[in-house]
Write an enzyme that holds these catalytic residues in place. Structure first.
Site, short mmCIF file in Angstrom:
data_model
loop_
_atom_site.label_atom_id
_atom_site.label_comp_id
_atom_site.label_asym_id
_atom_site.label_seq_id
_atom_site.Cartn_x
_atom_site.Cartn_y
_atom_site.Cartn_z
N GLU A 1 -2.34 15.06 9.50
CA GLU A 1 -1.83 13.50 8.93
C GLU A 1 -3.28 12.93 8.97
OE1 GLU A 1 1.06 10.94 10.88
OE2 GLU A 1 1.22 9.89 8.91
N CYS B 1 3.99 9.65 8.88
CA CYS B 1 4.45 8.57 8.12
C CYS B 1 3.60 8.10 6.84
CB CYS B 1 4.12 7.05 9.26
SG CYS B 1 5.70 7.23 10.45
N ASN C 1 10.39 12.63 5.85
CA ASN C 1 9.63 12.46 6.99
C ASN C 1 10.17 11.61 7.74
OD1 ASN C 1 7.33 12.99 9.16
ND2 ASN C 1 7.17 10.84 8.63
N GLU C 2 10.92 12.08 8.81
CA GLU C 2 11.44 11.26 10.06
C GLU C 2 12.21 10.01 9.26
OE1 GLU C 2 8.78 8.97 12.71
OE2 GLU C 2 8.80 11.16 13.20
#
Ligand code: AHR
Length: 667
Positions: free
Chosen positions: A54, A265, A395-396
């Site tokens: 990331e 994120c 993503n989550e």
């Protein structure tokens, strides 16, 4: 080949020969063997351990991406940091009593995606100042806290210039020490009023860790300048627009099965306008759309989808791109996990285009060069398919009706158009709780092949949850443990993770992939404290967690064997696994001891055929509080030795340790 009555026989390289007993003639069908494991092995995922990348902690710009110029396109702005603007990290210089003017403009950019550029009006070029030896009007950039350049290495400079006055403009391009000593210099003269890319190569006469780039116009006139870039020629595998070689090598050494990118994120972004849109990150760098990074800095997208895929290919890892599920991060507009405006969803009337964007990625990665997107991949220098197998969606995310509806639309479209692609869904940010439960329900209802679980928690949690996946249903949705770490970078954290990783191998029929997170963190530019590898411009500091990850991922197998290693089953702090890699035939033992005393284990390899008399044994051991630092000469690194091996042997597993024993088999 000798005559044989057997129908099948294997040669040393693992080729399978089909032999007819009738004619006694060999039929030379050489077929690559998928595996020839010992009997009673359980087939497990061959993609189990990989990397999570990331752009957090300056992992990309200023990190893995080898660009040396900071704010190369003058796109920094106050929405990223209140003190930033397009001129941040640049200095206007006019040595030798020269003078002129500089302004930031947007009316005729090099590309609409890249709106800001500078205009310099050189009104007077003075005389070269004695000792300093330069004059002119121009710019200085010191990169990300100074540029590291090496004696005799080549550095490739480029800039886009549009000559705004009639006369050509001459430039001196140089690398200099903080005291102004010239390390390398080259000249460029412009020739066009159109935006034109000019290049030069710079070869420093000495090494310097704190160099700066100087771009000085030495003739009077006016010009516009943008996308000023400086790259070492020696990037990882010498790729243009490539990666910092030492950092990339560190990742390559792990032999990861896959790389998930670009986050985290960063994927779903801070509001809809900040979602990571893959199409904005391919093509010539001057055409890429830069944007604010959710972690509070700037993303040039120079390390974009092409570079991610290329890196995967270069190190033999499968690409696992994760795309937003058409919703933004639920914490959008606030600080991390404190919430703000909340999750925003792509409006329904834009979903068709959004879904097309997802499908376009698959065509871009795998489509023939005759397809629209395959042609763009080919134009970037990669006509062959990138062999994309996995696509992550979401993503989550918060499990809202908006998410569920959009996820289903995207998933159904990918399934219909690309049944060959394995979609990875998402089940929230925690190992349990509301989003987790709802996420799993959605996955089960929609029969999503794999979902992405995330958990950052204590070492004790990892020790006590080794049976987590024993109870997961087989032949159903599989797990990608996409982000996990215990709260710390001490040896005890790494060994707790190692204990848990043996349980991932044991459950490798339901856990398809796993990746520690986050991966990289630049010293003094870190937003997330616990990371796998810390670095600055010159030093790389791998944590004990890195070595545990490396010992597992460089020693993956695709068959799991129980009852090979005997230990005190009541002691939760002891863990072990045995896998076999069917490509090499190697048997790999992993023996973990989280106790502060050594503990005995017994190994019985009698179910395997002939084994080599010697094996490579690698041990990471020490005190629970051991931690690696940038300056410590006693950093924790694993030690490898060659040991004698018998079919049955005892092993004393050292206190707080992970041992990997890799044993060759003989045909
Ligand atoms: O790994 C750091 C962050 O943790 C990721 O961006 C996010 O997915 C998770 O919450």
């Amino acid at each position: 080949m000798k005559k044989s009555n057997r129908l099948f026989s294997f040669n040393k390289k693992g080729k399978l020969f089909i032999v007819t007993a009738l004619s006694g003639l060999c039929l030379l069908f050489a077929v690559t063997v998928i595996g020839q494991p010992a009997k009673n092995g359980k087939k497990i995922s061959s993609d189990l351990f990989g990397l999570f990348f990331e752009d957090i902690n300056y992992s990309a710009d200023g990190g893995l991406y080898a660009e040396l110029v900071q704010n190369r396109s003058f796109e920094y702005n106050p929405t990223e940091r209140s003190e930033w603007n397009p001129f941040s990290y640049w200095e206007y210089i006019s040595p030798g009593f020269s003078y002129g003017r500089v302004s930031v403009e947007t009316s005729a950019p090099v590309h609409p995606n890249n709106p800001h550029y500078l205009v310099l009006d050189v009104e007077h070029v003075g005389k070269e100042v004695k000792f300093v030896g330069i004059s002119g009007v121009g710019l200085k950039n010191s990169g990300f806290d100074g540029m590291v350049v090496k004696e005799k290495d080549q550095y490739n400079f480029s800039m886009f210039v549009s000559q705004l006055s009639k006369n050509p403009i001459s430039f001196s391009i140089s690398l200099r020490t903080p005291k102004g000593i010239v390390l390398a210099e080259s000249k460029i003269t412009t020739s066009s009023g159109e935006w034109t890319k000019y290049t030069a190569s710079l070869i420093p006469t000495q090494s310097c860790d704190t160099a700066s780039l100087f771009i000085l116009a030495t003739t009077e006139g006016k010009f516009a300048i943008d996308v000023v870039s400086l790259f070492p020629e020696k990037t990882f595998k010498n790729r243009p627009n490539g990666l910092r070689a030492d950092l990339a090598q560190m990742l390559a050494d792990m032999k990861p099965g896959f790389i998930r990118f670009p986050g985290g994120c960063v994927v779903h972004g801070d509001g809809l306008g900040n979602m990571y849109r893959w199409e904005n990150t391919i093509g010539p760098i001057e055409q890429r759309k830069e944007q604010r990074n959710i972690w509070g800095y700037h993303q040039t997208a120079g390390l974009g989808y092409f570079e991610f895929f290329q890196f995967c290919e270069d190190i033999g890892a499968k690409p696992l791109p994760v795309l937003p599920a058409a919703v933004s991060c639920q914490n959008s507009g606030g600080t991390w996990r404190i919430g703000g405006t909340g999750q925003k969803a792509v409006p329904m009337d834009e979903m068709k285009d959004y879904i097309q964007e997802v499908l376009d990625l698959i065509e871009w990665a795998n489509g023939p060069v005759t397809s629209v997107w395959g042609a763009r991949r080919a134009a970037a220098g990669h006509p062959a398919s990138f062999n994309l197998q996995y696509v992550g969606i979401g993503n989550e995310d918060k499990m809202t009706p908006e998410f569920e509806q959009r996820f289903k639309m995207i998933f159904d479209a990918v399934k219909a158009r690309h049944p060959e692609i394995t979609v990875v869904g998402t089940v929230g940010p925690a190992p349990d709780g509301e989003d987790f439960t709802k996420g799993w329900k959605i996955a089960n209802d929609q029969k999503v092949p794999v979902v992405d679980e995330h958990y950052y928690t204590s070492p004790e949690w990892f020790i006590s949850n080794q049976k987590r996946y024993n109870a997961y249903p087989r032949n159903a949705t599989q797990v990608y443990l996409g982000e996990y770490a215990s709260w710390g970078n001490k040896l005890r954290n790494a060994i707790a993770e190692a204990v848990y990783m043996t349980s991932l191998e044991r459950n490798g029929d339901v856990v398809r992939m796993a990746s520690y997170a986050p991966l990289l963190a630049k010293k003094n530019f870190t937003q997330w404290k616990i990371d796998m590898i810390f670095f600055d411009n010159t030093v790389i500091c791998p944590t004990p967690n890195y070595y545990v990850q490396k010992m597992f991922s460089a020693n993956q197998g695709d068959y799991y064997f129980d009852k090979v290693i005997t230990k005190d089953e009541k002691d939760q702090l002891l863990a072990a696994s045995c896998v076999q890699d069917s490509k090499t035939g190697d048997i790999i033992l992993k023996l973990v001891n989280y106790n502060e005393t050594a503990n005995p284990m017994k190994i019985n390899l009698s179910r395997f055929g002939k084994i080599a008399a010697e094996a490579e044994q690698t041990v990471l051991a020490g005190n629970p509080d051991d931690e690696n630092t940038f300056t410590n000469t006693k950093n924790k690194v694993p030690a490898s030795t060659v040991v004698k091996i018998k079919k049955s042997f005892d092993y004393s597993s050292p206190a707080m340790s992970l041992t990997v024993i890799r044993i060759k088999t003989k045909n």
